[in-house]
Write an enzyme that holds these catalytic residues in place. Structure first.
Site, PDB file in Angstrom:
ATOM      1  N   GLU A 161      -5.292  -8.763   1.178  1.00  0.00           N
ATOM      2  CA  GLU A 161      -5.916  -8.453   2.470  1.00  0.00           C
ATOM      3  C   GLU A 161      -7.396  -8.215   2.252  1.00  0.00           C
ATOM      4  OE1 GLU A 161      -4.318  -5.140   4.724  1.00  0.00           O
ATOM      5  OE2 GLU A 161      -2.259  -5.803   4.332  1.00  0.00           O
ATOM      6  N   GLU A 213       0.787  -1.229   0.000  1.00  0.00           N
ATOM      7  CA  GLU A 213       0.000   0.000   0.000  1.00  0.00           C
ATOM      8  C   GLU A 213       0.824   1.288   0.000  1.00  0.00           C
ATOM      9  OE1 GLU A 213      -2.729  -0.278   3.302  1.00  0.00           O
ATOM     10  OE2 GLU A 213      -3.910  -1.813   2.332  1.00  0.00           O
TER      11      GLU A 213
HETATM   12  C1  GBH Z   1      -4.552  -2.095   5.659  1.00  0.00           C
HETATM   13  O1  GBH Z   1      -4.654  -0.805   5.168  1.00  0.00           O
HETATM   14  C2  GBH Z   1      -3.170  -2.334   6.159  1.00  0.00           C
HETATM   15  O2  GBH Z   1      -2.369  -2.939   5.162  1.00  0.00           O
HETATM   16  C3  GBH Z   1      -3.111  -3.153   7.422  1.00  0.00           C
HETATM   17  O3  GBH Z   1      -1.841  -3.061   7.991  1.00  0.00           O
HETATM   18  C4  GBH Z   1      -4.188  -2.716   8.378  1.00  0.00           C
HETATM   19  O4  GBH Z   1      -4.116  -3.364   9.609  1.00  0.00           O
HETATM   20  C5  GBH Z   1      -5.510  -2.968   7.719  1.00  0.00           C
HETATM   21  O5  GBH Z   1      -5.591  -2.300   6.523  1.00  0.00           O
HETATM   22  C6  GBH Z   1      -6.703  -2.552   8.552  1.00  0.00           C
HETATM   23  O6  GBH Z   1      -6.734  -1.173   8.696  1.00  0.00           O
HETATM   24  O7  GBH Z   1     -12.958   5.309   5.469  1.00  0.00           O
HETATM   25  O8  GBH Z   1     -14.485   4.116   4.033  1.00  0.00           O
HETATM   26  O9  GBH Z   1     -12.994   5.820   3.139  1.00  0.00           O
HETATM   27  C7  GBH Z   1      -5.968  -0.334   4.963  1.00  0.00           C
HETATM   28  C8  GBH Z   1      -6.032   0.880   4.065  1.00  0.00           C
HETATM   29  C9  GBH Z   1      -7.157   2.838   3.443  1.00  0.00           C
HETATM   30  C10 GBH Z   1      -8.459   0.950   4.006  1.00  0.00           C
HETATM   31  C11 GBH Z   1      -8.323   3.736   3.695  1.00  0.00           C
HETATM   32  C12 GBH Z   1      -9.661   1.821   4.230  1.00  0.00           C
HETATM   33  C13 GBH Z   1     -10.613   4.039   3.893  1.00  0.00           C
HETATM   34  C14 GBH Z   1     -12.020   3.514   3.822  1.00  0.00           C
HETATM   35  N1  GBH Z   1      -7.235   1.651   4.246  1.00  0.00           N
HETATM   36  N2  GBH Z   1      -9.577   3.057   3.520  1.00  0.00           N
HETATM   37  S1  GBH Z   1     -13.195   4.780   4.135  1.00  0.00           S
END
Ligand code: GBH
Length: 459
Positions: free
Chosen positions: A358, A163
């Site tokens: 994931e 990411e």
């Molecule tokens: C992952 O990133 C990571 O790789 C991991 O380490 C982490 O534990 C896991 O997710 C859980 O958080 O608020 O509806 O707009 C997640 C990346 C980016 C996912 C932002 C959700 C926003 C959704 N995130 N995204 S919203």
């Protein structure tokens, strides 16, 4: 063999989120150690100093994976364990941990899938400028070579970055993640240098695999967090807002990796905003190294509505709240958009194998006296998203595997230990592990899918 027979089922974790043992065997601080030590950054002042103590409990955790019947385990290496300070040679004592982990997995018949970077940059490299500094890309390629030299005889699946959007945007623009900087220009430089580092690392790994006669088995790639951005309405303003958000979250990474160029609308606007991508001659072909795998971390889609341009000149948009279920992160549960996303990837970016590297959800788990959690919501979440993944596969997307996030409850970044994503509960007082209902469901589902694939193979 059919795609069904080869489909890989796994679970994922990351180093800083589970390992603990932050100053053992020569590990130096990462940007997350520093960030956690800064008041006001992480909920309740939590840190990864102990986390799940996986560093000392690794064989027990691998035994749990074996009980669940996993084909594959996706984990990350802590760069400051493998190459303290981010320069120079490898650290044998730190590498020894991953040697043991890989051997333990193989002894249990579980394939190791290594991610090189899941956000724990050596602090020394941040002190030298971090990802906004071009040199960090070259440091990353050196580290990749050290890791491959140590583990490449037993590991054939390699992911460079987890990411890059999160590293660049949360780390250098919003400051929600380490290193906590708030500088849009630095963030866009970080985007480019992360992608450059990825390309250099892919090249280093492939060159070494070829020299060692192991290239045929190699599967190398990157993992992106992809969030479908759906327009709230049909107005041209809403369509433009959704296109901009899709560009910043998704196309800014997919296009250079898989088409060899940045999306012109986004790159042009970033120039106007004074946050250019610091591209030099020759960078784009390096970034667009052939990829075997593109990992997709999928959590949610968002509906985007146009809003007035911000004071800083950035195009405005707001995320609308839909009337759908939400997780404890307040993320909307939208499995259907995962099917659409995989079909879009196959249509617009064909070539790599897609893996869901994931997918999972946080919920307010309530353990019984034995530590067991009857997590019906997480179970439903997994069922719906596995169904959505397999639907895309059956409709022709080249999707070859699914990893549940996460094997264990763990350190959820700026939320600390307050949000639990595990299919296995961790009691943070005793560090005891207890599989939840979702883990049982996942094990049963995996077994059923494998049985069905085997029967199909016999026809
Ligand atoms: C992952 O990133 C990571 O790789 C991991 O380490 C982490 O534990 C896991 O997710 C859980 O958080 O608020 O509806 O707009 C997640 C990346 C980016 C996912 C932002 C959700 C926003 C959704 N995130 N995204 S919203």
């Amino acid at each position: 063999m059919t795609q069904r027979a080869n489909f890989l089922w796994g679970s994922a974790t990351s180093s800083y989120q589970i390992e603990g043992a932050v100053s053992e065997d020569g590990r130096t601080p990462s940007i997350w150690d520093t960030f956690c030590a800064t008041p006001g950054t992480v909920a309740d002042g939590d840190t990864g100093a102990v986390a799940c103590d996986h560093y000392h409990r690794m064989p027990e955790d691998v035994a749990i994976m074996a009980d669940l019947g996993l084909d594959v385990y996706r984990f990350s290496l802590a760069w400051p364990r493998v190459q303290p300070d981010g320069t120079g040679g490898g650290n044998p004592a730190g590498i020894a941990f991953y040697d043991r982990l890989v051997d333990e997995l193989l002894a249990r018949g579980i394939r190791p899938w290594v991610t090189l970077y899941h956000w724990d940059l050596p602090q020394a490299l941040e002190d030298a400028g971090g990802w906004p500094n071009r040199d960090t890309a070259y440091r990353f390629a050196d580290y990749a070579a050290i890791a491959y030299d140590a583990l490449g005889d037993r590991v054939s699946q390699w992911t460079t970055l987890n990411e890059p959007w999160c590293s660049a945007i949360l780390g250098y623009m919003s400051g929600e993640h380490a290193p906590g900087r708030q500088d849009a220009r630095a963030a866009m430089a970080a985007v480019h240098h992360l992608l450059l580092g990825h390309g250099l690392a892919v090249r280093a790994i492939r060159d070494r695999a070829e020299a060692a006669g192991r290239a045929a088995d190699l599967e190398v790639g990157i993992t992106l967090n992809l969030s479908p951005k759906l327009p709230a309405g049909e107005s041209s303003a809403d369509l433009a807002a959704a296109r901009w958000e899709d560009g910043l979250s998704n196309r800014l990474y997919l296009d250079p990796l898989l088409r060899g160029r940045y999306p012109a609308d986004i790159a042009g606007k970033l120039d106007e905003l004074g946050c250019p991508l610091p591209i030099r001659d020759g960078d784009l072909p390096l970034i667009a190294q052939p990829l075997d795998v593109l990992g997709v971390n999928y959590y949610s889609s968002q509906v985007v509505e146009a809003a007035p341009t911000g004071q800083n000149g950035w195009p405005g948009s707001v995320t609308l709240r839909r009337d759908v279920p939400r997780t404890a992160m307040d993320w909307e549960v939208t499995p259907g958009a995962l099917t659409d996303l995989l079909l879009r990837l196959e249509r617009e970016y064909p070539g790599p194998a897609w893996y869901i590297t994931e997918n999972g959800a946080a919920y307010a788990d309530v353990p019984d006296q034995t530590g067991y959690v009857d997590d019906a919501e997480r179970t439903d979440f997994l069922r719906a998203h596995i169904d959505a993944t397999l639907e895309a596969r059956d409709l022709g997307a080249n999707v070859r595997g699914y990893f549940a996030w996460s094997l264990l409850d763990n350190f959820e970044w700026s939320f600390g230990y307050d949000r639990r994503f595990g299919i296995v509960r961790v009691d943070y007082d005793t560090l005891e592990r207890t599989p939840k209902r979702s883990a049982r469901y996942f094990a049963e589902r995996v077994a059923a899918e494998k049985k069905a694939a085997a029967e199909e193979g016999e026809l």
